[in-house]
Design an enzyme around this catalytic site. Structure first.
Site, mmCIF file in Angstrom:
data_model
loop_
_atom_site.group_PDB
_atom_site.id
_atom_site.type_symbol
_atom_site.label_atom_id
_atom_site.label_comp_id
_atom_site.label_asym_id
_atom_site.label_seq_id
_atom_site.Cartn_x
_atom_site.Cartn_y
_atom_site.Cartn_z
ATOM 1 N N SER A 143 33.539 22.767 47.654
ATOM 2 C CA SER A 143 34.432 23.854 48.061
ATOM 3 C C SER A 143 34.585 23.995 49.566
ATOM 4 O O SER A 143 35.680 24.273 50.057
ATOM 5 C CB SER A 143 33.942 25.185 47.479
ATOM 6 O OG SER A 143 33.922 25.123 46.078
ATOM 7 N N HIS A 185 32.772 28.545 51.890
ATOM 8 C CA HIS A 185 34.222 28.688 51.770
ATOM 9 C C HIS A 185 34.853 29.115 53.093
ATOM 10 O O HIS A 185 35.808 28.500 53.564
ATOM 11 C CB HIS A 185 34.552 29.731 50.699
ATOM 12 C CG HIS A 185 34.392 29.240 49.301
ATOM 13 N ND1 HIS A 185 35.049 29.809 48.240
ATOM 14 C CD2 HIS A 185 33.631 28.246 48.770
ATOM 15 C CE1 HIS A 185 34.725 29.189 47.123
ATOM 16 N NE2 HIS A 185 33.841 28.244 47.422
#
Length: 194
Positions: free
Chosen positions: A126, A177
Site C-alpha cells: 500500500s 499510506h
C-alpha cells in the site's frame, strides 16, 4: 488511461516491471500456503517488524512491500498496481518506475519504523501504491496535459477515497499510506519541475 485492453501476453511485454512485482506477490503468497512451510513462515521472515529492524534486519524495510496477509489483501494491492501502474511505467520507463515504486514503499516503511512502537509489524504494497497516487497528484498539479480530464476524474476521487478509507478501517498502516503518498508526490514534483 486506466482501461486495460491488452491481452495477457501484451501486458507482460508492455509492462514487465508491474508483471514482475505481481508475480512476486503471488509467488510469496503461494509459498506461504505450501504445507512444507509453517503457515506464517513468509510473514515471520519478511514482514516489517520494527524490533527486528532495530536489531539490524534492514531488508525488512523492503520486503514487506511484496508480502500480503490474506487473499483479499493480495488481490486489492495487485489489482491496484495493474490498474494504475501501466501509464506510469510507460511514461517513466522501467527503471524510473521501479525506482518510484520502491522509493515510495521504502520511505513509507522507514517512517513506519521511526513512528510506530518496536512491537509494530506490517506487510503490504500500500505505501508503494499510494506513492503512485502521489505521483499522479503531482502531475495533475504541475503538468495538467499529462492526465486527461477523464482520467483526472477517476484518479482524484480514488485518491480521496483511499485516504479517507485509510482512517476508517482497522488494521491499516496509516503511516505507510500517508507517507507513501507524500513520497510519490515529492518524487513527482521533482520530476515534473525538470
Amino acid at each position: 488511461m486506466f482501461v486495460r485492453t491488452e491481452s495477457f501476453s501484451q501486458f507482460l511485454r508492455y509492462y514487465p516491471i508491474i508483471s514482475l512485482i505481481v508475480l512476486i506477490h503471488i509467488a510469496l503468497f503461494a509459498v506461504s500456503a505450501l504445507p512444507i512451510f509453517p503457515q506464517l513462515w513468509v510473514y515471520e521472515q519478511l514482514a516489517g517488524v520494527n524490533v527486528f529492524i532495530k536489531e539490524g534486519e534492514w531488508w525488512r524495510l523492503i520486503t514487506p512491500i511484496f508480502v500480503h496477509m490474506g487473499f483479499a489483501h493480495l488481490l486489492f494491492n495487485s489489482f491496484s498496481l495493474v490498474l494504475f501502474g501501466p501509464p506510469l511505467e510507460k511514461h517513466l520507463g522501467k527503471a524510473k518506475f521501479l525506482a518510484l515504486y520502491l522509493a515510495s514503499g521504502v520511505f513509507a516503511n522507514i517512517i513506519t519504523y521511526l513512528i510506530k512502537p518496536l512491537t509494530y509489524s506490517h506487510v503490504g504494497a500500500s505505501g508503494a501504491i499510494f506513492g503512485l497516487f502521489g505521483f499522479y497528484i503531482a502531475m495533475i498539479v504541475l503538468k495538467n496535459h499529462f492526465i486527461t480530464r477523464e482520467s483526472r476524474q477517476i484518479i482524484l476521487p480514488i485518491v480521496i477515497i483511499g485516504v479517507v478509507m485509510t482512517f476508517m478501517q482497522s488494521g491499516i498502516n496509516i503511516t505507510a499510506h500517508i507517507f507513501g503518498l507524500i513520497a510519490g508526490f515529492v518524487i513527482g514534483w521533482i520530476s515534473g519541475r525538470k
